[in-house]
Design a protein around this motif. Sequence first.
Motif, mmCIF file in Angstrom:
data_model
loop_
_atom_site.group_PDB
_atom_site.id
_atom_site.type_symbol
_atom_site.label_atom_id
_atom_site.label_comp_id
_atom_site.label_asym_id
_atom_site.label_seq_id
_atom_site.Cartn_x
_atom_site.Cartn_y
_atom_site.Cartn_z
ATOM 1 N N ARG A 220 38.059 -65.257 -10.507
ATOM 2 C CA ARG A 220 38.700 -64.058 -11.136
ATOM 3 C C ARG A 220 38.728 -64.345 -13.481
ATOM 4 N NH1 ARG A 220 40.279 -59.752 -6.426
ATOM 5 N NH2 ARG A 220 39.081 -60.153 -5.340
ATOM 6 N N GLU A 221 40.136 -64.945 -12.517
ATOM 7 C CA GLU A 221 41.363 -65.129 -14.058
ATOM 8 C C GLU A 221 40.099 -65.901 -14.684
ATOM 9 O OE1 GLU A 221 45.145 -66.185 -12.665
ATOM 10 O OE2 GLU A 221 45.405 -63.993 -12.161
ATOM 11 N N SER A 222 39.954 -67.614 -14.104
ATOM 12 C CA SER A 222 39.431 -67.782 -14.581
ATOM 13 C C SER A 222 37.788 -68.026 -16.032
ATOM 14 C CB SER A 222 38.653 -69.318 -14.113
ATOM 15 O OG SER A 222 38.532 -69.258 -13.467
ATOM 16 N N ALA A 223 37.137 -66.632 -15.825
ATOM 17 C CA ALA A 223 36.260 -65.982 -15.839
ATOM 18 C C ALA A 223 36.921 -65.530 -17.454
ATOM 19 C CB ALA A 223 35.580 -64.784 -15.459
ATOM 20 N N ILE A 224 37.985 -65.043 -17.688
ATOM 21 C CA ILE A 224 38.279 -65.056 -18.685
ATOM 22 C C ILE A 224 39.155 -65.529 -19.839
ATOM 23 C CG2 ILE A 224 38.162 -61.984 -17.818
ATOM 24 C CD1 ILE A 224 41.490 -62.869 -17.594
ATOM 25 N N LEU A 225 39.751 -66.528 -19.567
ATOM 26 C CA LEU A 225 40.137 -67.935 -19.806
ATOM 27 C C LEU A 225 39.849 -67.736 -21.249
ATOM 28 C CD1 LEU A 225 42.509 -69.830 -17.254
ATOM 29 C CD2 LEU A 225 42.612 -67.604 -18.357
ATOM 30 N N GLY A 226 38.284 -68.132 -21.461
ATOM 31 C CA GLY A 226 37.516 -68.349 -23.275
ATOM 32 C C GLY A 226 37.928 -67.468 -23.426
ATOM 33 N N LEU A 227 38.500 -66.624 -23.466
ATOM 34 C CA LEU A 227 38.714 -65.538 -24.498
ATOM 35 C C LEU A 227 39.820 -66.215 -25.424
ATOM 36 C CD1 LEU A 227 38.769 -62.070 -22.686
ATOM 37 C CD2 LEU A 227 37.196 -62.922 -24.213
ATOM 38 N N VAL A 228 40.940 -66.938 -24.703
ATOM 39 C CA VAL A 228 41.906 -67.798 -25.648
ATOM 40 C C VAL A 228 41.335 -69.347 -26.153
ATOM 41 C CG1 VAL A 228 43.448 -67.110 -25.270
ATOM 42 C CG2 VAL A 228 42.700 -68.122 -24.053
ATOM 43 N N GLY A 229 39.931 -69.407 -25.972
ATOM 44 C CA GLY A 229 39.350 -70.968 -25.874
ATOM 45 C C GLY A 229 39.523 -71.951 -25.301
ATOM 46 N N ALA A 230 39.473 -71.309 -23.425
ATOM 47 C CA ALA A 230 40.031 -72.045 -22.204
ATOM 48 C C ALA A 230 38.698 -72.691 -21.611
ATOM 49 C CB ALA A 230 40.918 -71.890 -21.149
ATOM 50 N N GLY A 231 37.116 -72.582 -22.549
ATOM 51 C CA GLY A 231 36.773 -72.645 -21.798
ATOM 52 C C GLY A 231 35.732 -71.933 -21.351
ATOM 53 N N LEU A 235 34.592 -67.631 -22.815
ATOM 54 C CA LEU A 235 34.178 -68.454 -24.028
ATOM 55 C C LEU A 235 32.605 -67.826 -24.763
ATOM 56 C CD1 LEU A 235 34.615 -70.235 -26.611
ATOM 57 C CD2 LEU A 235 33.843 -72.282 -25.186
ATOM 58 N N LYS A 236 31.445 -67.664 -23.518
ATOM 59 C CA LYS A 236 30.578 -67.088 -23.986
ATOM 60 C C LYS A 236 30.687 -65.883 -23.770
ATOM 61 C CE LYS A 236 27.049 -70.327 -23.682
ATOM 62 N NZ LYS A 236 26.521 -71.102 -24.927
ATOM 63 N N LEU A 237 31.274 -64.908 -23.372
ATOM 64 C CA LEU A 237 31.917 -63.101 -23.881
ATOM 65 C C LEU A 237 31.968 -63.385 -24.604
ATOM 66 C CD1 LEU A 237 31.560 -61.036 -22.341
ATOM 67 C CD2 LEU A 237 33.901 -61.272 -21.505
ATOM 68 N N GLN A 238 32.865 -64.271 -25.409
ATOM 69 C CA GLN A 238 33.119 -63.534 -26.874
ATOM 70 C C GLN A 238 33.078 -63.748 -28.096
ATOM 71 O OE1 GLN A 238 36.977 -62.897 -27.715
ATOM 72 N NE2 GLN A 238 36.314 -62.576 -29.462
ATOM 73 N N SER A 239 32.076 -65.044 -27.970
ATOM 74 C CA SER A 239 31.142 -65.188 -28.964
ATOM 75 C C SER A 239 29.686 -64.431 -29.035
ATOM 76 C CB SER A 239 30.930 -66.944 -29.082
ATOM 77 O OG SER A 239 29.329 -66.408 -27.450
ATOM 78 N N SER A 240 29.582 -63.820 -27.834
ATOM 79 C CA SER A 240 28.644 -62.805 -27.790
ATOM 80 C C SER A 240 29.234 -61.527 -28.240
ATOM 81 C CB SER A 240 28.009 -62.024 -26.499
ATOM 82 O OG SER A 240 27.750 -63.595 -25.428
ATOM 83 N N LEU A 241 30.863 -61.306 -28.207
ATOM 84 C CA LEU A 241 31.011 -60.269 -28.502
ATOM 85 C C LEU A 241 31.621 -60.162 -30.149
ATOM 86 C CD1 LEU A 241 33.964 -59.290 -25.529
ATOM 87 C CD2 LEU A 241 31.628 -58.031 -26.339
ATOM 88 N N ASN A 242 31.711 -61.050 -30.128
ATOM 89 C CA ASN A 242 31.750 -61.558 -31.763
ATOM 90 C C ASN A 242 30.502 -61.485 -32.718
ATOM 91 O OD1 ASN A 242 34.825 -62.444 -31.936
ATOM 92 N ND2 ASN A 242 34.310 -63.752 -31.867
ATOM 93 N N VAL A 243 29.519 -61.349 -32.403
ATOM 94 C CA VAL A 243 28.406 -61.161 -33.111
ATOM 95 C C VAL A 243 27.279 -59.881 -32.731
ATOM 96 C CG1 VAL A 243 27.774 -63.640 -33.394
ATOM 97 C CG2 VAL A 243 26.549 -62.892 -31.229
ATOM 98 N N LEU A 244 28.027 -58.758 -31.969
ATOM 99 C CA LEU A 244 27.595 -57.843 -30.731
ATOM 100 C C LEU A 244 26.369 -57.569 -30.121
ATOM 101 C CD1 LEU A 244 28.185 -55.465 -34.333
ATOM 102 C CD2 LEU A 244 30.013 -55.851 -31.911
ATOM 103 N N ALA A 245 26.187 -58.758 -29.553
ATOM 104 C CA ALA A 245 24.976 -59.136 -28.245
ATOM 105 C C ALA A 245 25.332 -58.681 -27.628
ATOM 106 C CB ALA A 245 24.489 -60.662 -28.676
ATOM 107 N N TRP A 246 25.009 -56.943 -27.623
ATOM 108 C CA TRP A 246 25.104 -56.477 -26.375
ATOM 109 C C TRP A 246 24.750 -56.596 -24.631
ATOM 110 C CZ3 TRP A 246 30.185 -54.931 -26.650
ATOM 111 C CH2 TRP A 246 30.411 -54.379 -27.754
ATOM 112 N N PRO A 247 23.390 -57.227 -24.828
ATOM 113 C CA PRO A 247 22.302 -57.896 -23.896
ATOM 114 C C PRO A 247 23.064 -58.694 -23.561
ATOM 115 C CG PRO A 247 21.097 -56.633 -25.773
ATOM 116 C CD PRO A 247 22.339 -56.983 -26.609
ATOM 117 N N GLN A 248 23.427 -59.812 -23.652
ATOM 118 C CA GLN A 248 24.277 -60.698 -23.982
ATOM 119 C C GLN A 248 25.203 -60.761 -22.877
ATOM 120 O OE1 GLN A 248 22.284 -63.427 -27.174
ATOM 121 N NE2 GLN A 248 24.924 -64.001 -26.405
ATOM 122 N N VAL A 249 26.010 -59.626 -23.313
ATOM 123 C CA VAL A 249 27.441 -59.262 -23.304
ATOM 124 C C VAL A 249 27.703 -58.988 -21.533
ATOM 125 C CG1 VAL A 249 29.399 -57.644 -22.776
ATOM 126 C CG2 VAL A 249 28.565 -59.153 -24.663
#
Length: 275
Positions: A220-231, A235-249
């Motif tokens: 569970r924890e590793s699934a969100i570490l990409g928010l700070v650049g840990a892959g 990381l995919k979640l952060q990039s999708s949120l940045n471009v407001l791609a809500w279906p991808q989120v």
Amino acid sequence: MIPATVSSSSAPPRPWQHRTPRARLALWFGWLGLAALFVWCWQVMTKDTIWFFVTDAPTQAADIGSRMWPPRVSYLPELLWPLWDTLNMATLGTLLGVVLAVPVAFLAARNTTPSALVLRPAALFVIVGSRSINSLIWALLLVAILGPGVLAGVIAIGLRSVGFIGKLLYEAIEETDVRQVEAVTATGASSAQVLSYAIVPQVLPAFWGITVFRWDINIRESAILGLVGAGGLGLKLQSSLNVLAWPQVTMILIVILATVVLSEWISARVRAAII
């Protein structure tokens, strides 16, 4: 014969009360102080709140929810490799945490530490220090030191796991049956042999249960570490949120949920088989 009169000084017994008047007064003042503390904390937390946004939150949530559905199923193949990175991050981080936590746990346990005045406090300090810093903070620091990537996430998961595994393991070591230790010691066994034949067999089921349980948490924890650049998926979640791609989120959240449910099922089955 004249019957004896009942003395007027004898009073009927007092009815039973759950608390004395002093205790009731103290309880009343306690609740009053708690209410005052709550009001003060509420004022501190909400002094900068813009209540227009709060009242408008249900409308905004409904709008984002309508944009998130339906999920973009075609985005799923792009999530397979980040999902593999997330699983590797959790697994390798758990292994690193186990390697670091086992000696720390034996140094922290009262019945196995070689020095109760120096090594045990140092081991307890390591356990407390690891547990007091969240894995997201560890990842943030390690990304700044090592750069973005899965390696920072693995080390962050490992450093966070040391405190969890070490605490539960040293408590299991301290709860071992003393009679088995005394029986092995009576045969003339050395300290290492007592550790190997009397303590480790008793601790081993708890050790495997703790390890699998921590692996489940690390998924569970590793699934969100990409928010700070840990892959990983974060990381995919952060990039999708940045471009407001809500279906991808939505698709990413579904994959995370399915992964967590599957890891929870595997963890429960393994711990039931071991313990």
